[in-house]
Design an enzyme around this catalytic site. Structure first.
Site, PDB file in Angstrom:
ATOM      1  N   HIS A  76      28.038  36.897   1.943  1.00  0.00           N
ATOM      2  CA  HIS A  76      27.816  35.703   2.771  1.00  0.00           C
ATOM      3  C   HIS A  76      26.465  35.098   2.444  1.00  0.00           C
ATOM      4  O   HIS A  76      25.436  35.784   2.444  1.00  0.00           O
ATOM      5  CB  HIS A  76      27.870  36.067   4.252  1.00  0.00           C
ATOM      6  N   SER A  77      26.448  33.795   2.167  1.00  0.00           N
ATOM      7  CA  SER A  77      25.229  33.054   1.858  1.00  0.00           C
ATOM      8  C   SER A  77      24.532  33.713   0.665  1.00  0.00           C
ATOM      9  O   SER A  77      25.146  33.865  -0.378  1.00  0.00           O
ATOM     10  CB  SER A  77      24.357  32.974   3.121  1.00  0.00           C
ATOM     11  N   LEU A  78      23.276  34.101   0.782  1.00  0.00           N
ATOM     12  CA  LEU A  78      22.600  34.799  -0.316  1.00  0.00           C
ATOM     13  C   LEU A  78      23.465  35.931  -0.861  1.00  0.00           C
ATOM     14  O   LEU A  78      23.535  36.168  -2.073  1.00  0.00           O
ATOM     15  CB  LEU A  78      21.260  35.368   0.178  1.00  0.00           C
ATOM     16  N   SER A 103      31.179  33.510   0.473  1.00  0.00           N
ATOM     17  CA  SER A 103      31.160  32.826   1.763  1.00  0.00           C
ATOM     18  C   SER A 103      29.885  32.004   1.939  1.00  0.00           C
ATOM     19  O   SER A 103      28.768  32.500   1.758  1.00  0.00           O
ATOM     20  CB  SER A 103      31.251  33.872   2.884  1.00  0.00           C
TER      21      SER A 103
END
Length: 236
Positions: A76-78, A103
């Site tokens: 997720h993200s990073l 994500s």
């Protein structure tokens, strides 16, 4: 989980930890493993990573040392970019993941369109993180706790903002991109860019919510992952 058919390795957002996935229960066929980045949790004393690609390779090496079973990666993200780099390494050593779930993150080949977070002063960075919603506001408003968490959060954003991969797309690992319709930090075009990160198939799904949609939409997200992995629901 000895009887699990598939292992799902999960990578958290900037400032996140393995604890972000503590509540994830995928049923008896999926073992969920959270990656603990250096500098937080039980790795609080470890040096911060200085290169996102190197961090991905190191996690890939750790995954390769686990008992053999089909493995998927969720980031997720990073975490999506760290998972991508781990997937690249696993492909190189002949242990390709069965799926990469990316994500709420720009694609590896895309430029980061957001203003820098790493260079903000402590008070402004804390304000921005509270707006994003990924870190407990009570922690960031407590000055003593803020002094503990902001260094590794800043280090994570430094990794993210310096990341510029040069490698080829994934060869055999399909990608499923997940994002939310009201995410103010990642555009649909940036998510669609993940189609260029693999030669093995790409799909995208969208959920209601914002950048941290996966918290209130957890059951929908897990159902989507189970379907993509072809495993049944049930008690973990």
């Amino acid at each position: 989980m000895p009887g699990a058919q598939v292992r799902l390795v999960c990578f958290a957002h900037a400032g996140g930890s393995a604890a972000a996935f503590r509540s994830w229960t995928m049923g008896p066929d999926v073992e969920v493993v959270g990656v603990q980045y250096p500098g937080r949790g039980d790795r609080f004393g470890d040096p911060f990573p200085e290169d996102l690609e190197q961090l991905g390779r190191e996690v890939g090496e750790a995954i390769a040392m686990l008992d053999e079973r089909p493995t998927a990666l969720f980031g997720h993200s990073l975490g999506a970019l760290v998972a991508y780099e781990a997937a690249r390494h696993l492909e190189e050593i002949g242990q390709a993941p069965v799926h990469l779930f990316a994500s709420a993150c720009r694609s590896p080949q895309g430029a980061d369109s957001r203003p820098s977070m790493a260079g903000l002063d402590d008070a402004t960075l804390a304000e921005e993180l509270i707006k994003m919603g990924g870190t407990d506001a009570l922690v960031l408003k407590d000055l003593e706790l803020r002094e503990l968490v902001l260094p590794y959060i800043r280090a994570d954003f430094t990794l993210l903002e310096a990341y510029a991969p040069l490698g080829e797309p994934l060869a055999v690992t399909p990608v499923l991109a997940l994002n939310a319709v009201d995410d103010p930090y990642v555009t649909d075009a940036e998510m669609a860019g993940w189609s260029g990160a693999t030669q093995a198939g790409f799909r995208a799904v969208r959920f209601a919510g914002d950048h941290f949609y996966l918290v209130p939409r957890q059951e929908e997200v897990l159902a989507t992952l189970r379907a993509a992995l072809g495993v049944r629901a049930g008690r973990g």
